[in-house]
Each structure stands twice: as structure tokens, then as C-alpha cells.
Design a protein around this motif. Structure first.
Motif, PDB file in Angstrom:
ATOM      1  N   VAL A   1       4.041  25.470  -8.281  1.00  0.00           N
ATOM      2  CA  VAL A   1       4.862  24.224  -7.974  1.00  0.00           C
ATOM      3  C   VAL A   1       4.029  22.886  -7.203  1.00  0.00           C
ATOM      4  CG1 VAL A   1       7.473  23.271  -6.965  1.00  0.00           C
ATOM      5  CG2 VAL A   1       7.367  25.220  -8.579  1.00  0.00           C
ATOM      6  N   VAL A   2       3.989  22.159  -7.211  1.00  0.00           N
ATOM      7  CA  VAL A   2       3.093  21.165  -6.312  1.00  0.00           C
ATOM      8  C   VAL A   2       4.061  19.660  -6.633  1.00  0.00           C
ATOM      9  CG1 VAL A   2       1.235  22.074  -6.490  1.00  0.00           C
ATOM     10  CG2 VAL A   2       1.855  20.481  -7.760  1.00  0.00           C
ATOM     11  N   GLY A   3       4.398  19.120  -5.134  1.00  0.00           N
ATOM     12  CA  GLY A   3       4.365  17.907  -4.821  1.00  0.00           C
ATOM     13  C   GLY A   3       3.661  16.932  -5.073  1.00  0.00           C
ATOM     14  N   LEU A   4       4.271  15.424  -4.744  1.00  0.00           N
ATOM     15  CA  LEU A   4       3.741  14.507  -4.157  1.00  0.00           C
ATOM     16  C   LEU A   4       4.136  13.178  -3.922  1.00  0.00           C
ATOM     17  CD1 LEU A   4       0.236  13.198  -4.515  1.00  0.00           C
ATOM     18  CD2 LEU A   4       1.387  11.769  -6.462  1.00  0.00           C
ATOM     19  N   ASN A   5       3.970  12.933  -2.375  1.00  0.00           N
ATOM     20  CA  ASN A   5       5.218  12.142  -1.706  1.00  0.00           C
ATOM     21  C   ASN A   5       4.710  10.322  -1.495  1.00  0.00           C
ATOM     22  OD1 ASN A   5       7.980  12.030  -0.533  1.00  0.00           O
ATOM     23  ND2 ASN A   5       6.343  11.264   1.217  1.00  0.00           N
ATOM     24  N   ALA A   6       5.129  10.062  -1.606  1.00  0.00           N
ATOM     25  CA  ALA A   6       4.694   8.427  -1.912  1.00  0.00           C
ATOM     26  C   ALA A   6       5.387   7.372  -0.857  1.00  0.00           C
ATOM     27  CB  ALA A   6       4.543   7.135  -3.102  1.00  0.00           C
ATOM     28  N   THR A   7       4.397   7.243  -0.230  1.00  0.00           N
ATOM     29  CA  THR A   7       4.950   6.474   1.474  1.00  0.00           C
ATOM     30  C   THR A   7       4.821   4.693   1.647  1.00  0.00           C
ATOM     31  OG1 THR A   7       5.404   8.442   2.980  1.00  0.00           O
ATOM     32  CG2 THR A   7       5.243   7.308   4.050  1.00  0.00           C
ATOM     33  N   THR A   8       5.651   3.738   1.752  1.00  0.00           N
ATOM     34  CA  THR A   8       5.338   2.376   1.545  1.00  0.00           C
ATOM     35  C   THR A   8       4.508   1.757   3.114  1.00  0.00           C
ATOM     36  OG1 THR A   8       7.445   2.809  -0.107  1.00  0.00           O
ATOM     37  CG2 THR A   8       6.441   0.558   1.020  1.00  0.00           C
ATOM     38  N   PHE A   9       3.163   1.178   2.360  1.00  0.00           N
ATOM     39  CA  PHE A   9       3.080   0.417   3.631  1.00  0.00           C
ATOM     40  C   PHE A   9       2.804  -0.788   3.816  1.00  0.00           C
ATOM     41  CE2 PHE A   9       2.334   4.825   4.974  1.00  0.00           C
ATOM     42  CZ  PHE A   9       1.871   5.151   6.331  1.00  0.00           C
TER      43      PHE A   9
ATOM     44  N   ASP B   1       0.937  -1.163   0.221  1.00  0.00           N
ATOM     45  CA  ASP B   1      -0.273   0.231  -0.272  1.00  0.00           C
ATOM     46  C   ASP B   1       0.572   0.956   0.105  1.00  0.00           C
ATOM     47  OD1 ASP B   1      -2.253  -1.394   0.082  1.00  0.00           O
ATOM     48  OD2 ASP B   1      -3.556  -0.604   2.172  1.00  0.00           O
ATOM     49  N   TYR B   2       0.441   2.953  -1.014  1.00  0.00           N
ATOM     50  CA  TYR B   2       0.889   3.840  -0.578  1.00  0.00           C
ATOM     51  C   TYR B   2       0.218   4.606   0.267  1.00  0.00           C
ATOM     52  CZ  TYR B   2       4.418   0.545  -2.842  1.00  0.00           C
ATOM     53  OH  TYR B   2       5.236   0.143  -3.628  1.00  0.00           O
ATOM     54  N   THR B   3       0.762   5.418   0.819  1.00  0.00           N
ATOM     55  CA  THR B   3      -0.252   7.138   1.241  1.00  0.00           C
ATOM     56  C   THR B   3       0.502   8.633   0.154  1.00  0.00           C
ATOM     57  OG1 THR B   3      -1.030   6.291   3.739  1.00  0.00           O
ATOM     58  CG2 THR B   3      -0.354   8.708   3.389  1.00  0.00           C
ATOM     59  N   VAL B   4      -0.346   8.538   0.109  1.00  0.00           N
ATOM     60  CA  VAL B   4       0.589   9.502  -0.751  1.00  0.00           C
ATOM     61  C   VAL B   4      -0.325  11.016  -0.890  1.00  0.00           C
ATOM     62  CG1 VAL B   4       0.677   8.785  -3.635  1.00  0.00           C
ATOM     63  CG2 VAL B   4      -1.885   9.145  -2.549  1.00  0.00           C
ATOM     64  N   VAL B   5       0.730  11.951  -0.459  1.00  0.00           N
ATOM     65  CA  VAL B   5       0.662  13.385  -0.027  1.00  0.00           C
ATOM     66  C   VAL B   5       0.361  14.437  -1.071  1.00  0.00           C
ATOM     67  CG1 VAL B   5       0.737  14.706   2.481  1.00  0.00           C
ATOM     68  CG2 VAL B   5       0.569  12.933   2.405  1.00  0.00           C
ATOM     69  N   ALA B   6       0.333  15.311  -1.610  1.00  0.00           N
ATOM     70  CA  ALA B   6       0.088  16.164  -1.970  1.00  0.00           C
ATOM     71  C   ALA B   6       0.415  17.223  -1.281  1.00  0.00           C
ATOM     72  CB  ALA B   6      -1.036  16.527  -3.116  1.00  0.00           C
ATOM     73  N   SER B   7       1.668  18.270  -2.396  1.00  0.00           N
ATOM     74  CA  SER B   7       1.641  19.891  -0.912  1.00  0.00           C
ATOM     75  C   SER B   7       2.553  20.581  -2.741  1.00  0.00           C
ATOM     76  CB  SER B   7       2.981  19.317  -0.269  1.00  0.00           C
ATOM     77  OG  SER B   7       4.225  19.284  -1.339  1.00  0.00           O
TER      78      SER B   7
END
Lengths: 364, 165
Positions: A205-213, A117-123
């Protein structure tokens, strides 16, 4: 522990053989974490001319003759956590000022060997931050991130079939690893509102970070480098590279994207000229009572977006009578009570398109 | 009826309690020990790069595993025609030229262990239906045939390397 120097490859021929031997297809399919790899050797021999029953191997040594008396030497394939986040298309999203649900698409790939699974957070990035999307873009406005959507419909386009989560984060569930030979990547849409105050060419500028679960949502941590290889448990190692805003080997991967405001930029120029006066039949007429004045209005759109429903409103001075002629636009009207001329230009295209109108009236 | 049931139960227990070291446990003359290891590159005290063989890493697709089999003649008799056979695990691709064994002739099988031969003689039928030389990745078994007899007490090793698919 045995110390030894790696034996050099014997001949060039052997090297060539090895190169030929690497099948292209073998790397496409990988072994998933948790797979047990078993190995049993066996020895056959004779005493004099009398053939004996074979002996199978075991991890600690077996000498009991007969098939089935050995024990396989086994180990489990471990979990290599690896992922990549990238923009779906290396181009900024063009959006008009005030536009809502404008989409920038990222793609998250599971390049490990386990379903995760991944949690993706946009900033939203700060003024001065940059991103390279076929050219360097520098942030000078802020968008409001309203939702993050996972492309469950699988068409790489945001739509009603996708799973949209309000706010700035979402969860990707059960993404297969690239080693499984199935679809191992998914598109994530960041939905944002461009400020109404955005001027043409403004960059957010926007970003997306994916964190592994773990599949199922549990947190996942990497085994310490000091942990010895345990052949009986699936150990975890973070093998990811550094993304745009995260370090390597942390189970995260980030990327940046951008919105560029595409606005219309209108310049209105108005000039006046005397067309005729009642007494000057040749030469230069003057602005005396009875003379005809012509106003020329030019509207120029130097922005990157077309301007729609452009309506010019001009209140004529009280010293002028009702307009004699009005040209230009798709339609025009005059209100004698307010002395106002309105000219409807409709759409003025992007990129230095110009619309012109003229109004003629007589000096009272 | 109850008694019979009890009797049956008793005999079942008896059956279960027959030690696994029963009549089938005829001791052979050779002990065979098999291990799987990974090599790690490191630097020794002299600053030279060396390979440390140890089970101290994690095992991932693409990693190379060293399978080592140690054979020991634990009997009082000389063993002849000693041949060690190792099927290559299905998730492992044999690394060309990696099979080693002192004083042993190494042959390979591409037909699930039915026949063995030297690499240059191994042929398979390709997807186009024509025969072609076999690739090392298509080997299914490895056999080490020891040259000469194995005297009592003598120990030796054979090994090969493979990549996790």
C-alpha cells in the motif's frame, strides 16, 4: 450586529422560480480570489415636479448630487483553499518481483478559487495497512519509492515528457483553480521498485499527500475563525475535506494506492515408471538392468504472471545410460560429460498452465 | 523661458490643489449609504438558530451577499418620485425574490438599466433566437420606486441578495 430571523420563502411558486433560475453554467465558472466586487446604488427624485440630480451611494453615506460623486462599496473575494487527491484508476498496479519504475498514478485537483502550488509526498505503508481499490487490499510487502513524476505532458501516462523528481516528493506548480474553467487537475506518478522476493499476490500500500502552497511556493496559512472579514485583503480559508490520511480543513489531501505482485508460481513434479524390461514381455516390467525407465516432469504455473525462459535441468543418475528419447519443450539437449538433460520450455502461461516432458533411459 | 516653466508649474500645483469639494459638490437632498454583508447561522442564548448579519466571514464563490442601501432625506423639503437604482455587480447572481424595500415597488432591468419592469413582464431573447421569460440570474439592475413622498428626516432601507459567481 443585527440579530434577525431569516425570512421564510414566501411561496412555493417562489421556490420553483428560484430552482428554474439557477443556470447550469453559472456554477462552472467561479470568481477567483482577489476579484473586487463593487456596488453603487443611486437615487433619483424630484421636488414637486422638478427633477433633481441623482445621488450615488457610498459605504458611509453620500449626499453629494451628481454622477461620479458616490463611492463604490467594495470587497475582495477571498481565497478558498480546497483540493482533492485520488487514485487515477481504482485498481492496483500489477508488477513483477524486482520490477523497477513501476507506476501508480494519482490525480490532484484544485477545487478552490486561486492558482496554487502543491508539494506531493509519496509514502510506503506498513504491513497490515489497507486500501480499497475495487476490493480491500492489505499490505504485506514494502516497495521502494524511487521517484515522483508530475504529468506535464498531460496524457495521464508516465513518459519521458513528464517532470520526474528522484526521491519521494515533487512540486506541482501553478495549478489553476476549478473556478477558472480551465484544466484544474493533474496526474502524479509514484515510481517504485517491487522487491525481488515478492511472492504472487503480495500487496504494497502506498499513499500520496498533497499540501497547498502559494503559487510561487510560499507557505500558506488559514485565517483564524476569529478574524473578522477584511474587505480589503484576500483572506485564506482551508475548505478541504479529510483524505485517507489527513484531517479536514488543513490544506492537505491524501489518498492511497497499491501495488500487487504478479509472479509466476511454478510447481515441478517428477515421477518415474518402468516402460519395459528385457525379460517381461507381458504384464508388469521391473527395474532390472536393461529396463527402460521413463521420467515424467510436469511444470505447473499457478501464479498470475506468465513464466518466461523456463529451462529444466535434470542430472540423470550415473547408473542410467544416455537418454533414449526426450519429449516436450521447444528444444532439449544432453551433456554426456555431466549426464545432464536440459529442456527449454520457453513461456509457461499464467493461471494453472502445465508443461510436460518425458525422458527415457536404460538402466545399466 | 525658465520663468514661464515655473509659472506653468505653479498653475499646475494650483490646479491640483483645487479641493475635490469644489463647485461640483452640490449637496443633494438625499443621502445614500450602501453596505455589503454576509449572514452567519448561529445559536442564540435560547438555543434557537438565528442568522447573524455581519461582515465576519470570508467571501467565496457560492456565498450569498446582502447588499443594503439606506436612504435618508437630509433636506428640509419633501422628496417626490424617489427611485433607487442598483446595478447588480457582474460577479453577482441576483437571488430570486430577494429584493426588499418597505413601501417600494421593485422592478428589474434585463437590458443594462435602459428599461425596468416587473419580473413577469421581463423577456429576453434566448440562444435559439426566440423570446422567453427572463431568469432572475439575467437581471442587470434593480429599481425601488418609493410609493408616496419622502418627508424631511425620513430614513429607509432597500436590499437584495446575490450569490458570488
Amino acid at each position: 450586529m443585527k440579530l434577525l430571523k431569516r425570512a421564510p420563502l414566501r411561496t412555493l411558486a417562489a421556490l420553483a422560480l428560484f430552482a428554474l433560475a439557477m443556470p447550469q453554467t453559472a456554477l462552472a465558472i467561479g470568481t477567483e480570489a482577489g476579484t473586487t466586487i463593487s456596488n453603487t446604488a443611486s437615487v433619483s427624485y424630484s421636488l414637486g415636479a422638478v427633477s433633481q440630480r441623482p445621488v450615488e451611494s457610498s459605504p458611509s453615506g453620500n449626499s453629494v448630487a451628481g454622477t461620479g460623486n458616490g463611492t463604490a462599496t467594495t470587497f475582495l473575494v477571498d481565497n478558498k483553499v480546497n483540493l482533492v487527491t485520488a487514485e487515477l484508476v481504482a485498481a492496483a498496479t500489477q508488477a513483477g518481483p524486482g520490477q523497477t519504475n513501476t507506476v501508480f498514478a494519482f490525480n490532484v485537483s484544485n477545487t478552490g478559487n486561486t492558482v496554487q502550488d502543491y508539494t506531493v509526498v509519496a509514502s510506503n505503508f506498513a504491513v497490515g495497512d489497507t486500501v480499497n481499490l475495487g476490493g480491500l487490499l492489505t499490505d504485506d510487502m514494502d516497495v521502494t519509492i524511487t521517484a515522483v513524476a508530475v504529468d506535464t505532458s498531460g496524457d495521464n501516462a508516465y513518459g519521458a515528457g513528464d517532470t520526474t523528481t528522484a526521491g519521494n516528493s515533487a512540486v506541482i506548480s501553478n495549478l489553476s483553480p476549478s473556478t477558472a474553467g480551465t484544466d484544474s487537475n493533474i496526474t502524479v506518478f509514484v515510481l517504485a521498485t517491487v522487491p525481488i522476493s515478492a511472492v504472487d499476490g503480495s500487496v504494497a500500500v502506498v499513499g500520496l499527500n498533497a499540501t497547498t502552497f502559494d503559487a510561487g511556493g510560499g507557505g500558506i496559512t488559514s485565517s483564524n475563525a476569529g478574524d473578522v472579514w477584511d474587505t480589503t485583503t484576500v483572506q485564506v480559508v482551508f475548505a478541504d475535506g479529510a483524505g485517507s490520511d489527513d484531517v479536514a480543513l488543513n490544506g492537505d489531501y491524501s489518498a492511497r494506492g497499491a501495488y500487487v505482485a504478479a509472479a509466476a508460481l511454478l510447481t515441478v513434479t517428477k515421477s518415474a515408471d518402468v516402460i519395459s524390461d528385457p525379460f517381461t514381455t507381458t504384464g508388469n516390467p521391473k527395474a532390472i538392468p536393461g529396463a527402460v525407465i521413463e521420467y515424467t516432469v510436469e511444470i505447473n504455473n499457478s501464479g498470475t504472471a506468465a513464466a518466461d525462459s523456463v529451462i529444466l535441468t535434470d542430472v540423470l543418475p550415473a547408473t542410467l545410460g544416455a537418454p533414449v528419447t526426450i519429449t516436450g519443450g521447444t528444444s532439449s539437449a544432453y551433456n554426456s560429460t555431466t549426464n545432464t538433460v536440459t529442456i527449454d520450455f520457453g513461456t509457461i502461461g499464467a493461471g494453472a498452465a502445465t508443461a510436460t516432458a518425458t525422458i527415457r533411459a536404460v538402466i545399466q | 523661458m525658465k520663468r514661464i516653466t515655473l509659472m506653468t508649474l505653479c498653475s499646475m500645483v494650483l490646479l491640483l490643489s483645487v479641493p475635490v469639494t469644489g463647485f461640483a459638490q452640490e449637496k443633494g437632498h438625499i443621502e445614500l449609504k450602501s453596505i455589503a454583508e454576509i449572514e452567519l447561522e448561529t445559536t442564540d442564548d435560547k438555543g434557537e438558530r438565528v442568522w447573524v448579519r455581519s461582515p465576519a466571514e470570508k467571501a467565496f464563490p457560492g456565498d450569498e451577499i446582502i447588499f443594503t442601501t439606506t436612504y435618508t432625506n437630509i433636506s428640509e423639503e419633501r422628496a417626490d418620485n424617489v427611485a433607487i437604482t442598483n446595478p447588480i455587480p457582474e460577479q453577482i447572481t441576483y437571488r430570486a425574490d430577494s429584493a426588499e424595500g418597505q413601501g417600494a415597488v421593485v422592478t428589474f432591468s434585463v437590458d443594462g438599466g435602459r428599461t425596468f419592469d416587473k419580473p413577469e413582464n421581463l423577456r429576453v431573447t434566448g440562444e435559439d433566437g426566440r423570446e422567453r421569460p427572463a431568469r432572475p440570474s439575467e437581471y442587470t439592475h434593480i429599481r425601488w420606486l418609493l410609493q408616496g413622498a419622502l418627508p424631511p428626516g425620513r430614513e429607509g432601507t432597500v436590499s437584495f441578495r446575490g450569490i458570488i459567481k
